[in-house]
Design a protein around this motif. Sequence first.
Motif, short mmCIF file in Angstrom:
data_model
loop_
_atom_site.label_atom_id
_atom_site.label_comp_id
_atom_site.label_asym_id
_atom_site.label_seq_id
_atom_site.Cartn_x
_atom_site.Cartn_y
_atom_site.Cartn_z
N GLY A 193 0.81 -1.21 0.00
CA GLY A 193 0.00 0.00 0.00
C GLY A 193 0.84 1.26 0.00
O GLY A 193 0.51 2.24 -0.68
N ILE A 194 1.94 1.26 0.76
CA ILE A 194 2.83 2.42 0.80
C ILE A 194 3.49 2.63 -0.56
O ILE A 194 3.59 3.76 -1.05
N ALA A 195 3.92 1.54 -1.20
CA ALA A 195 4.53 1.64 -2.52
C ALA A 195 3.53 2.16 -3.54
O ALA A 195 3.86 2.97 -4.41
N ALA A 196 2.29 1.70 -3.44
CA ALA A 196 1.26 2.13 -4.38
C ALA A 196 1.03 3.63 -4.30
O ALA A 196 0.73 4.28 -5.31
N SER A 214 -2.63 -7.59 -4.08
CA SER A 214 -2.79 -6.15 -3.96
C SER A 214 -3.75 -5.61 -5.02
O SER A 214 -3.61 -5.93 -6.21
N PRO A 215 -4.71 -4.77 -4.63
CA PRO A 215 -5.61 -4.16 -5.62
C PRO A 215 -4.93 -3.05 -6.42
O PRO A 215 -5.51 -2.56 -7.40
N ASP A 216 -3.71 -2.68 -6.03
CA ASP A 216 -3.03 -1.55 -6.66
C ASP A 216 -2.00 -1.95 -7.70
O ASP A 216 -1.46 -1.09 -8.40
N PHE A 217 -1.70 -3.25 -7.80
CA PHE A 217 -0.69 -3.71 -8.75
C PHE A 217 -1.22 -4.90 -9.53
O PHE A 217 -2.06 -5.66 -9.05
N GLY A 249 -3.74 1.84 -10.62
CA GLY A 249 -4.64 2.96 -10.40
C GLY A 249 -6.05 2.52 -10.08
O GLY A 249 -7.02 3.25 -10.26
N ALA A 250 -6.18 1.27 -9.59
CA ALA A 250 -7.52 0.70 -9.36
C ALA A 250 -8.19 1.27 -8.13
O ALA A 250 -9.40 1.26 -8.02
N THR A 251 -7.39 1.77 -7.15
CA THR A 251 -7.99 2.30 -5.93
C THR A 251 -7.49 3.71 -5.71
O THR A 251 -6.44 4.11 -6.20
N GLU A 252 -8.26 4.48 -4.95
CA GLU A 252 -7.86 5.82 -4.62
C GLU A 252 -6.82 5.80 -3.52
O GLU A 252 -6.84 4.98 -2.64
N ARG A 253 -5.88 6.76 -3.56
CA ARG A 253 -4.86 6.85 -2.50
C ARG A 253 -5.47 7.53 -1.29
O ARG A 253 -6.26 8.40 -1.39
#
Length: 246
Positions: free
Chosen positions: A167-170, A199-202, A242-246
Amino acid sequence: MPEPTPEPTFRERPVSFVRRSGRMSDGQERAWAAYSDFYLIDVPRDDAVTSVLAGSAVEPAVVWGREAPLIVEIGSGQGHAIIHASSTRPDVDFLAVEVFRAGLARTMLDAAREGVENLRLVEANAPEVLEHLLPAASIDELWIFFPDPWHKSKHNKRRLIDEEFAGIAARAVKDGGMLRLATDWEHYARQMRTVLDASPDFERAFEGEWAERFDGRILTAFEQKGARVGRSIRDLAYRRTGATER
């Protein structure tokens, strides 16, 4: 009355390294004195020596003096990979993240000898660099080559790559950016893959069980040593979705 002795401060979670504070060689001391003003990013600290104070974000265009793609290597060691990369890709900016001062000093010395000007270094805990020092969505590629495997089961909790780190990397990697990893420890390779597949971000940027060897990663003495004792090198590559908002 004398002031009370302050309570010691600790991080909330185990870090993925053991701080080694051994004395630098005379040559490393000279390199640090000569080149740190140019290469080293000054980091505001929290309580821990290698921490990064929240709210300390730098602006890459100001640090490097231009707008360019940014590649960050976590655990740069003595800098062999990132010096090779930065010296052969002058159109890209590079940041080496390392906690071992002797390695940073060697990196500065070799970078100066090569005339490298597109490289900067930071002496800090990597997750805090990604979370507090670099702006969101500022990294084009994040490299993590041969992180400490902490191969004893009781120490696995110290491994860098886990769900929280993903999550931090994303947060720091821009949409479409790359996360590239390599390790010579099979168990850690599988853990990395499990974490990042979930991960939902990668998303995977490779087919099959493992990624092809990244051709931007030079063959170092460390990698050769692992191969000599029979450990297979595993590469992984993931794209920020970019699937989830930061």
